[in-house]
Design a protein around this motif. Structure first.
Motif, PDB file in Angstrom:
ATOM      1  N   GLY A 131      30.787 -16.691  58.562  1.00 40.00           N
ATOM      2  CA  GLY A 131      29.223 -16.647  58.555  1.00 40.00           C
ATOM      3  C   GLY A 131      28.684 -17.206  57.201  1.00 40.00           C
ATOM      4  O   GLY A 131      27.499 -17.613  57.032  1.00 40.00           O
ATOM      5  N   PHE A 132      29.782 -17.516  56.306  1.00 40.63           N
ATOM      6  CA  PHE A 132      29.216 -18.017  55.011  1.00 40.63           C
ATOM      7  C   PHE A 132      28.929 -19.549  54.953  1.00 40.63           C
ATOM      8  O   PHE A 132      28.339 -20.229  54.101  1.00 40.63           O
ATOM      9  CB  PHE A 132      30.402 -18.004  53.903  1.00 40.63           C
ATOM     10  CG  PHE A 132      30.762 -16.361  53.598  1.00 40.63           C
ATOM     11  CD1 PHE A 132      29.673 -15.444  53.254  1.00 40.63           C
ATOM     12  CD2 PHE A 132      31.990 -15.843  53.761  1.00 40.63           C
ATOM     13  CE1 PHE A 132      29.851 -14.075  52.973  1.00 40.63           C
ATOM     14  CE2 PHE A 132      32.277 -14.539  53.590  1.00 40.63           C
ATOM     15  CZ  PHE A 132      31.093 -13.672  53.110  1.00 40.63           C
ATOM     16  N   GLY A 133      29.136 -20.383  56.155  1.00 40.57           N
ATOM     17  CA  GLY A 133      28.835 -21.813  56.219  1.00 40.57           C
ATOM     18  C   GLY A 133      30.136 -22.585  57.035  1.00 40.57           C
ATOM     19  O   GLY A 133      30.837 -21.915  57.256  1.00 40.57           O
ATOM     20  N   GLY A 134      29.260 -23.536  57.466  1.00 46.72           N
ATOM     21  CA  GLY A 134      30.268 -24.613  58.412  1.00 46.72           C
ATOM     22  C   GLY A 134      29.469 -24.789  59.900  1.00 46.72           C
ATOM     23  O   GLY A 134      28.586 -23.945  60.107  1.00 46.72           O
ATOM     24  N   PHE A 135      30.173 -25.579  60.435  1.00 48.00           N
ATOM     25  CA  PHE A 135      29.802 -26.252  61.829  1.00 48.00           C
ATOM     26  C   PHE A 135      30.147 -24.841  62.604  1.00 48.00           C
ATOM     27  O   PHE A 135      31.188 -24.459  62.331  1.00 48.00           O
ATOM     28  CB  PHE A 135      30.253 -27.391  62.321  1.00 48.00           C
ATOM     29  CG  PHE A 135      29.873 -28.580  61.541  1.00 48.00           C
ATOM     30  CD1 PHE A 135      28.735 -29.256  61.900  1.00 48.00           C
ATOM     31  CD2 PHE A 135      30.434 -29.190  60.473  1.00 48.00           C
ATOM     32  CE1 PHE A 135      28.197 -30.325  61.448  1.00 48.00           C
ATOM     33  CE2 PHE A 135      29.925 -30.051  59.774  1.00 48.00           C
ATOM     34  CZ  PHE A 135      28.877 -30.840  60.098  1.00 48.00           C
ATOM     35  N   LEU A 136      29.192 -24.649  63.474  1.00 51.19           N
ATOM     36  CA  LEU A 136      29.319 -23.590  64.482  1.00 51.19           C
ATOM     37  C   LEU A 136      30.557 -24.243  65.634  1.00 51.19           C
ATOM     38  O   LEU A 136      30.462 -25.094  65.994  1.00 51.19           O
ATOM     39  CB  LEU A 136      28.443 -23.181  65.219  1.00 51.19           C
ATOM     40  CG  LEU A 136      27.233 -22.354  64.391  1.00 51.19           C
ATOM     41  CD1 LEU A 136      25.980 -21.873  65.139  1.00 51.19           C
ATOM     42  CD2 LEU A 136      27.804 -21.001  63.745  1.00 51.19           C
ATOM     43  N   VAL A 137      31.504 -23.461  66.135  1.00 48.21           N
ATOM     44  CA  VAL A 137      32.379 -23.844  67.244  1.00 48.21           C
ATOM     45  C   VAL A 137      31.523 -24.124  68.304  1.00 48.21           C
ATOM     46  O   VAL A 137      31.975 -24.847  69.258  1.00 48.21           O
ATOM     47  CB  VAL A 137      33.358 -22.702  67.440  1.00 48.21           C
ATOM     48  CG1 VAL A 137      34.221 -22.686  68.532  1.00 48.21           C
ATOM     49  CG2 VAL A 137      34.123 -22.148  66.101  1.00 48.21           C
ATOM     50  N   SER A 138      30.530 -23.572  68.708  1.00 49.72           N
ATOM     51  CA  SER A 138      29.531 -23.620  69.876  1.00 49.72           C
ATOM     52  C   SER A 138      28.771 -24.966  69.799  1.00 49.72           C
ATOM     53  O   SER A 138      28.371 -25.399  70.672  1.00 49.72           O
ATOM     54  CB  SER A 138      28.870 -22.447  70.212  1.00 49.72           C
ATOM     55  OG  SER A 138      27.866 -22.152  68.948  1.00 49.72           O
ATOM     56  N   ASP A 139      28.937 -25.719  68.721  1.00 50.39           N
ATOM     57  CA  ASP A 139      28.422 -26.975  68.546  1.00 50.39           C
ATOM     58  C   ASP A 139      29.157 -28.286  68.439  1.00 50.39           C
ATOM     59  O   ASP A 139      29.107 -28.856  67.279  1.00 50.39           O
ATOM     60  CB  ASP A 139      27.370 -26.900  67.383  1.00 50.39           C
ATOM     61  CG  ASP A 139      26.026 -26.079  67.672  1.00 50.39           C
ATOM     62  OD1 ASP A 139      25.878 -25.918  68.898  1.00 50.39           O
ATOM     63  OD2 ASP A 139      25.472 -25.357  66.495  1.00 50.39           O
ATOM     64  N   PRO A 140      29.972 -28.532  69.239  1.00 52.56           N
ATOM     65  CA  PRO A 140      31.090 -29.436  69.201  1.00 52.56           C
ATOM     66  C   PRO A 140      30.449 -30.877  68.988  1.00 52.56           C
ATOM     67  O   PRO A 140      31.100 -31.561  68.309  1.00 52.56           O
ATOM     68  CB  PRO A 140      32.057 -29.527  70.350  1.00 52.56           C
ATOM     69  CG  PRO A 140      31.161 -28.705  71.499  1.00 52.56           C
ATOM     70  CD  PRO A 140      30.310 -27.744  70.523  1.00 52.56           C
ATOM     71  N   ASP A 141      29.205 -31.162  69.382  1.00 54.17           N
ATOM     72  CA  ASP A 141      28.551 -32.589  69.398  1.00 54.17           C
ATOM     73  C   ASP A 141      28.078 -32.486  68.100  1.00 54.17           C
ATOM     74  O   ASP A 141      28.176 -33.676  67.462  1.00 54.17           O
ATOM     75  CB  ASP A 141      27.380 -32.250  70.361  1.00 54.17           C
ATOM     76  CG  ASP A 141      27.604 -32.387  71.746  1.00 54.17           C
ATOM     77  OD1 ASP A 141      28.667 -32.710  72.188  1.00 54.17           O
ATOM     78  OD2 ASP A 141      26.701 -32.046  72.653  1.00 54.17           O
ATOM     79  N   LYS A 142      27.748 -31.709  67.245  1.00 58.32           N
ATOM     80  CA  LYS A 142      27.336 -32.022  65.759  1.00 58.32           C
ATOM     81  C   LYS A 142      28.598 -31.922  65.192  1.00 58.32           C
ATOM     82  O   LYS A 142      28.505 -32.782  63.966  1.00 58.32           O
ATOM     83  CB  LYS A 142      26.615 -30.589  65.280  1.00 58.32           C
ATOM     84  CG  LYS A 142      25.099 -30.375  65.884  1.00 58.32           C
ATOM     85  CD  LYS A 142      24.539 -29.326  65.480  1.00 58.32           C
ATOM     86  CE  LYS A 142      23.248 -28.962  66.141  1.00 58.32           C
ATOM     87  NZ  LYS A 142      22.277 -27.872  65.395  1.00 58.32           N
ATOM     88  N   ILE A 143      29.820 -31.520  65.274  1.00 54.37           N
ATOM     89  CA  ILE A 143      30.961 -31.722  64.709  1.00 54.37           C
ATOM     90  C   ILE A 143      31.146 -33.083  64.987  1.00 54.37           C
ATOM     91  O   ILE A 143      31.686 -33.816  63.824  1.00 54.37           O
ATOM     92  CB  ILE A 143      32.064 -30.662  64.983  1.00 54.37           C
ATOM     93  CG1 ILE A 143      31.658 -29.399  64.799  1.00 54.37           C
ATOM     94  CG2 ILE A 143      33.365 -31.181  64.458  1.00 54.37           C
ATOM     95  CD1 ILE A 143      32.562 -28.105  65.406  1.00 54.37           C
ATOM     96  N   LEU A 144      31.366 -33.525  66.272  1.00 49.95           N
ATOM     97  CA  LEU A 144      31.747 -34.853  66.185  1.00 49.95           C
ATOM     98  C   LEU A 144      30.990 -36.069  65.742  1.00 49.95           C
ATOM     99  O   LEU A 144      31.154 -36.875  65.605  1.00 49.95           O
ATOM    100  CB  LEU A 144      31.632 -35.092  67.879  1.00 49.95           C
ATOM    101  CG  LEU A 144      32.887 -34.418  68.464  1.00 49.95           C
ATOM    102  CD1 LEU A 144      32.932 -34.642  69.970  1.00 49.95           C
ATOM    103  CD2 LEU A 144      34.368 -34.763  67.915  1.00 49.95           C
ATOM    104  N   LEU A 145      29.515 -35.758  65.603  1.00 47.70           N
ATOM    105  CA  LEU A 145      28.572 -36.375  65.041  1.00 47.70           C
ATOM    106  C   LEU A 145      28.798 -36.779  63.517  1.00 47.70           C
ATOM    107  O   LEU A 145      28.684 -38.063  63.030  1.00 47.70           O
ATOM    108  CB  LEU A 145      27.154 -35.778  64.951  1.00 47.70           C
ATOM    109  CG  LEU A 145      25.863 -36.724  64.564  1.00 47.70           C
ATOM    110  CD1 LEU A 145      25.710 -37.958  65.214  1.00 47.70           C
ATOM    111  CD2 LEU A 145      24.673 -35.819  64.486  1.00 47.70           C
ATOM    112  N   ALA A 146      29.555 -35.927  62.743  1.00 42.68           N
ATOM    113  CA  ALA A 146      29.943 -35.804  61.438  1.00 42.68           C
ATOM    114  C   ALA A 146      30.887 -37.203  61.340  1.00 42.68           C
ATOM    115  O   ALA A 146      30.935 -37.824  60.391  1.00 42.68           O
ATOM    116  CB  ALA A 146      30.473 -34.802  60.927  1.00 42.68           C
TER     117      ALA A 146
END
Length: 355
Positions: A131-146
């Motif tokens: 919970g301290f920071g980072g892309f959420l596992v449930s948001d893979p689209d945002k991770i791939l956007l990076a």
């Protein structure tokens, strides 16, 4: 003079344990909190002499101190993401590997690098439950956007933080499963992840499956992490201070400012000019619950200090700036040296010395 002693041999021993547990994975020496209180520059120099060439920090000033101290080519990873332009400018100037924990932090770093016509280096942070920071596992689209939308950022690694409650904690296993799901998603999209790391000090020592490409060793370097009986680490850091006074107190005399106790018999006491304001008796939060608090209380009742090589018991509670010792059966006088355990990260008012 009060001294905080950092034992070089103990640090080297801990590093040998860390290297063995890393089993070839790259090691990041985490130097947050002024090197865990040991001093960021002297500790980094000791680590470098022992073959550690990658470091991790939480503050821009920590990275700056390392660069100014001659750590020009070593990799420095910033474990805290930021969108603050001034901080990002300094990090890029210092050639620090940044952390991207969200679309916003990624865009901020990319915009700065684009304006400078350069490429900044970064690691992706994934939040698998801390919970301290980072892309959420449930948001893979945002991770791939990076990976798709930051042309001026070289993504050289990816990491997460694991819970460290106990050996074999099922929550840590669940976190690792989530992390591997993210890695598989990235690879399936055709992107490389670079250096993959999840293990901090506790996981490094007790969870082989968390080792991956890299590990982050911080509190384990000083043996101040969550400990188990078989971890083979040595506790680093002790205080030294001369006794300021030695005298007899009569039976029935009260001692201590906070929750004073009454002496049951004549007692020879020594005054140690160190208290909780200096970090004596201050410990890192560990286990919770009634039995953990009970065990902590029991340990506090048995707290000892060494005077002339002999153990002496602390009398009553530790004071703000002074602590009383029972030296009834010990030959000592004012000015004699007392030696005591103290966590370097809490130590205040000491002259630091590596031995």
């Amino acid at each position: 003079m009060r001294k905080l002693v950092i034992e070089r041999a103990a640090v080297k021993h801990n590093l040998s344990v860390i290297k063995e547990r890393a089993a070839g994975a790259v090691i990041y020496g985490v130097l947050a909190g002024d090197g865990g209180g040991a001093g960021i520059v002297p500790l980094a120099k000791l680590l470098r002499a022992e073959g550690i060439g990658r470091f991790a920090v939480y503050e821009v000033q920590e990275a700056k101190k390392l660069r100014e101290a001659g750590f020009e080519d070593e990799e420095i990873l910033m474990l805290r993401s930021t969108t603050d332009r001034e901080e990002l400018e300094q990090l890029v100037d210092l050639n620090v590997v940044c952390t991207i924990s969200s679309v916003d932090t990624g865009l901020a770093l990319n915009a700065l690098a684009e304006n400078r016509a350069t490429v900044a280096c970064a690691h992706i942070q994934i939040d698998t439950g801390m919970g301290f920071g980072g892309f959420l596992v449930s948001d893979p689209d945002k991770i791939l956007l990076a990976y798709r939308s930051l042309p001026n950022v070289a993504l050289e690694g990816i990491y997460t933080q694991l819970h460290a409650m106990k050996v074999g904690d099922p929550e840590s296993a669940h976190q690792l499963d989530q992390f591997h799901y993210v890695l598989d998603t990235i690879h399936a999209a055709g992107f490389e992840t670079g250096t993959v790391h999840a293990a901090g000090s506790f996981a490094l020592l007790h969870n082989d499956s968390a080792r991956l490409d890299g590990v982050r060793a911080g509190s384990a370097i000083l043996g101040r992490c969550r400990r188990t009986k078989d971890d083979r680490l040595k506790t680093v850091g002790c205080g030294e201070a001369p006794l300021s006074e030695v005298r007899w107190l009569p039976k029935g005399h009260s001692v201590g400012a906070d929750r004073p106790i009454v002496l049951k018999k004549p007692t020879r006491v020594a005054v140690l000019p160190v208290g909780y304001q200096n970090g004596l008796g201050v410990v890192r939060p560990r286990e919770t619950g009634f039995w953990a608090l009970w065990a902590q209380w029991r340990r506090s009742k048995k707290r000892t200090v060494r005077v002339g090589g002999q153990k002496v018991r602390v009398i009553g509670p530790i004071g703000a700036t002074e602590t009383l010792l029972n030296v009834t059966n010990v030959k000592c006088s004012a000015g004699d040296l007392a030696v005591f355990d103290i966590d370097p990260i809490f130590a205040r008012g000491f002259v630091r010395e590596f031995r």
